[in-house]
Enzyme design. Structure first.
Site, short mmCIF file in Angstrom:
data_model
loop_
_atom_site.label_atom_id
_atom_site.label_comp_id
_atom_site.label_asym_id
_atom_site.label_seq_id
_atom_site.Cartn_x
_atom_site.Cartn_y
_atom_site.Cartn_z
N THR A 1 0.69 -1.34 -0.14
CA THR A 1 0.07 0.06 0.01
C THR A 1 0.97 1.16 0.00
OG1 THR A 1 -1.48 1.26 1.33
CG2 THR A 1 -0.06 -0.23 2.52
N ASP A 2 0.37 2.50 -0.48
CA ASP A 2 0.79 3.56 -0.37
C ASP A 2 0.95 4.03 1.07
OD1 ASP A 2 -1.76 4.27 -0.15
OD2 ASP A 2 -1.60 5.83 -1.61
N GLU A 3 0.02 3.56 2.12
CA GLU A 3 0.19 4.06 3.33
C GLU A 3 1.62 3.91 3.98
OE1 GLU A 3 -3.18 3.25 5.88
OE2 GLU A 3 -4.55 3.45 4.32
N LYS B 1 2.15 -3.36 7.17
CA LYS B 1 2.29 -3.52 5.84
C LYS B 1 3.73 -3.24 5.77
CE LYS B 1 -0.08 -4.56 2.97
NZ LYS B 1 -0.44 -5.90 2.57
N TYR C 1 -1.75 -0.57 11.17
CA TYR C 1 -2.01 -1.34 9.73
C TYR C 1 -0.94 -0.92 8.74
CZ TYR C 1 -3.28 -1.48 4.88
OH TYR C 1 -3.36 -1.88 3.61
P1 NAD Z 1 -9.61 -7.17 2.15
O1 NAD Z 1 -9.71 -6.90 3.57
O2 NAD Z 1 -10.89 -6.83 1.43
O3 NAD Z 1 -9.29 -8.92 2.14
C1 NAD Z 1 -8.43 -9.43 2.59
C2 NAD Z 1 -8.53 -10.83 2.51
O4 NAD Z 1 -7.53 -11.60 3.18
C3 NAD Z 1 -9.90 -11.50 2.89
O5 NAD Z 1 -10.44 -12.57 1.93
C4 NAD Z 1 -9.53 -12.06 4.16
O6 NAD Z 1 -10.45 -13.71 4.37
C5 NAD Z 1 -8.20 -12.71 3.81
N1 NAD Z 1 -7.19 -13.13 4.85
C6 NAD Z 1 -7.17 -12.23 6.02
N2 NAD Z 1 -6.33 -12.93 6.84
C7 NAD Z 1 -5.74 -14.04 6.24
C8 NAD Z 1 -5.05 -14.89 6.80
N3 NAD Z 1 -4.56 -14.86 8.03
N4 NAD Z 1 -4.95 -16.07 5.92
C9 NAD Z 1 -5.54 -16.20 4.66
N5 NAD Z 1 -6.41 -15.06 4.43
C10 NAD Z 1 -6.53 -14.16 5.14
O7 NAD Z 1 -8.68 -6.43 1.71
P2 NAD Z 1 -8.19 -5.74 0.32
O8 NAD Z 1 -8.77 -4.42 0.40
O9 NAD Z 1 -8.55 -6.70 -0.91
O10 NAD Z 1 -6.55 -5.57 0.18
C11 NAD Z 1 -6.05 -6.95 -0.54
C12 NAD Z 1 -4.44 -6.28 -0.32
O11 NAD Z 1 -4.41 -5.02 -0.89
C13 NAD Z 1 -3.87 -6.13 1.30
O12 NAD Z 1 -2.90 -6.69 1.23
C14 NAD Z 1 -3.99 -4.65 1.42
O13 NAD Z 1 -3.05 -4.14 2.13
C15 NAD Z 1 -3.65 -4.23 -0.12
N6 NAD Z 1 -4.08 -2.91 -0.50
C16 NAD Z 1 -5.34 -2.68 -0.52
C17 NAD Z 1 -5.60 -1.19 -0.77
C18 NAD Z 1 -7.30 -0.85 -0.90
O14 NAD Z 1 -7.49 0.26 -1.24
N7 NAD Z 1 -8.14 -1.73 -0.35
C19 NAD Z 1 -4.99 -0.57 -1.51
C20 NAD Z 1 -3.64 -0.87 -1.66
C21 NAD Z 1 -3.13 -1.92 -1.12
O1 DAU Z 2 -4.28 4.13 0.52
C1 DAU Z 2 -4.29 2.65 0.29
C2 DAU Z 2 -5.22 2.09 1.77
O2 DAU Z 2 -6.70 2.51 1.41
C3 DAU Z 2 -5.18 0.50 1.93
O3 DAU Z 2 -3.84 0.24 2.18
C4 DAU Z 2 -6.28 0.41 2.74
O4 DAU Z 2 -6.22 -1.17 3.24
C5 DAU Z 2 -7.75 0.60 2.56
O5 DAU Z 2 -8.45 0.36 3.54
C6 DAU Z 2 -7.64 2.34 2.28
O6 DAU Z 2 -7.45 2.97 3.62
P1 DAU Z 2 -8.00 4.40 3.90
O7 DAU Z 2 -8.00 4.34 5.51
O8 DAU Z 2 -7.50 5.50 3.12
O9 DAU Z 2 -9.65 3.98 3.43
P2 DAU Z 2 -10.94 4.10 4.10
O10 DAU Z 2 -11.72 3.63 3.08
O11 DAU Z 2 -11.07 3.38 5.58
O12 DAU Z 2 -11.13 5.63 4.26
C7 DAU Z 2 -10.88 6.57 3.33
C8 DAU Z 2 -10.97 8.00 3.78
O13 DAU Z 2 -12.19 8.23 4.58
C9 DAU Z 2 -10.01 8.11 5.00
O14 DAU Z 2 -9.51 9.48 5.09
C10 DAU Z 2 -10.91 7.96 6.12
C11 DAU Z 2 -12.38 8.33 5.68
N1 DAU Z 2 -13.43 7.92 6.32
C12 DAU Z 2 -13.75 6.60 6.24
C13 DAU Z 2 -14.81 5.93 6.53
C14 DAU Z 2 -14.78 4.41 6.88
C15 DAU Z 2 -14.46 8.82 6.78
O15 DAU Z 2 -14.45 9.97 6.52
N2 DAU Z 2 -15.79 8.10 7.14
C16 DAU Z 2 -15.76 6.93 7.11
O16 DAU Z 2 -16.71 6.39 7.72
#
Ligand code: NAD
Ligand code: DAU
Length: 369
Positions: free
Chosen positions: A134-136, A164, A160
């Protein structure tokens, strides 16, 4: 032809990646390993579950023996690692599982890959461990600062992002120390179908449909750089095929939005959709605000998230120039596709939210063989 092991393939991005891969490379074998935590959902894999080259295993990435067995028995040459605890808010209220899955779990995969690929010699020459990050990990930006590049120092602010970051370092170390063939991608915020409704965009859509409040943390001026999930899958594909071993690639869409503007835009799009499709009022009778053309009335400002990162932005020049990466979806089309997907898939989102998914899963599927 490749044999993929996709961890976390029943989660949001993992499931979209599996769809993408099977559509684009139908001859490849795709094995999914997923623990099916609250965020994992087999319904997200329904459309591929009968494909001859697809197999699902329920299991934990921390189970190194299981991972070794899968690598060996399916002669896996490409491991794409999505499995993680991914929600920042949950990492603040309960960090332990983030340490366990994101750090210990990634290390368990690396150990298994080293054993089978390097020590036993299965696919020693052609293997790839691709780590999805992630970019975080780069921390937070002020408004005027340049976007995150691959050279930006790591400065994670939440449990988190710290977990990562630790996993990224372990992946790097296994390359430099043992010669494991690894790549890493660091992506910005994704949106699209199958996104669990605790994250901002699906939470807004599903709360509007239930006439629930739309909570904005703090002043709503935080900025995120949004990318359609299929464009992330395309970026990972390019890194796997063209990326240099040991390298990291940032993936993003040059698409920065303040949270408040995202919320207002989604309210407006939902108001318009309900006006254009009167049948929606019958399907969602409880959605009284959006039916009246006033979804924005549901907006409330709530306490800010602890250590809330102000701004994320990706500098994608390395993946653009070295891999030829360009996102294909515009934000306008991607958001509309997403919104329509949630309108058409109430069954999916209501079941993952009300716990009936758990009952369903027990009836439909048995666990790993
Ligand atoms: P998600 O939470 O939707 O899915 C995570 C999946 O991992 C689920 O299916 C869960 O059951 C599985 N999991 C959790 N713990 C596990 C374990 N111990 N063993 C096997 N499976 C397990 O997450 P996502 O949003 O799809 O993110 C996927 C990946 O991409 C993550 O590594 C996250 O850090 C990264 N990422 C997410 C975003 C975003 O915007 N969502 C952006 C950049 C990177
Ligand atoms: O940047 C990549 C990341 O993006 C991933 O690594 C994470 O897994 C993914 O969850 C996401 O993280 P964020 O914290 O940016 O996403 P989230 O959807 O939780 O929140 C987006 C923005 O909105 C953040 O600034 C928090 C804000 N927010 C979120 C929720 C759930 C609100 O203001 N209200 C809300 O109810």
């Amino acid at each position: 032809m490749k044999n993929l092991l996709v961890t976390g393939g029943a989660g949001f991005i993992g499931a979209n990646f599996v769809h993408y891969w099977i559509e684009n490379y139908p001859q490849d074998t795709v094995i999914v390993l997923d623990a099916l935590t609250y965020a994992g959902n087999l319904k997200s894999l329904n459309s591929v579950k009968d494909c001859p080259n697809f197999q699902f295993y329920q299991g934990d990435i921390c189970d190194t023996d299981l991972v070794e067995t899968l690598l060996r028995e399916h002669r896996i040459d490409t491991l794409v690692h999505f499995a993680a605890e991914s929600h920042v808010d949950r990492s603040i209220s309960g960090p332990d599982v983030f340490i366990q899955t994101n750090i210990i779990g990634t290390h368990s995969l690396l150990k298994a890959a080293k054993k089978v690929w390097l020590e036993e010699g299965v696919n020693r020459e052609i293997h790839r461990f691709h780590h999805v990050s992630t970019d975080e990990v780069y921390g937070t930006l002020e408004a005027e600062e340049p976007a995150f590049s691959e050279a930006t120092p790591y400065a994670p602010n939440s449990p988190y992002s710290a977990s990562k970051a630790a996993s990224d370092h372990l992946v790097r170390a296994y390359h430099h120390t043992y010669g494991l063939k690894v790549t890493t991608s660091n992506c910005s915020n994704n949106y699209g179908p199958y996104h669990f409704p605790e994250k901002l965009i699906p939470l807004l859509i599903t709360n509007i449909l239930q006439d629930k409040p739309l909570p904005i943390y703090g002043d709503g001026q935080q900025i995120r750089d949004w990318l359609y999930v299929e464009d992330h899958a395309r970026g990972i594909d390019l890194v796997i095929r063209k990326g240099e071993l040991g390298e990291c690639y940032n993936i993003g869409g040059i698409n920065e939005w303040t949270n408040i503007n995202i919320v207002k835009m989604i309210c407006e799009l939902m108001n318009r959709e309900f006006e254009a499709q009167p049948i929606l009022a019958n399907r969602y009778p409880q959605a009284t605000s959006v039916i009246a053309g006033k979804a924005q009335d549901l907006i409330i400002f709530v306490d800010d998230r602890a250590a809330h990162d102000r701004r994320y932005a990706i500098d994608p020049r390395k993946s653009n120039s070295q891999l030829g990466y360009q996102p294909q979806e515009s934000f306008e089309t991607g958001i509309r596709k997403t919104l329509l997907w949630y309108l058409e898939n109430e069954d999916w989102w209501s079941s993952v939210m009300d716990g009936s998914y758990r009952q369903w899963i027990e009836q439909q599927y048995s666990t790993a063989e």
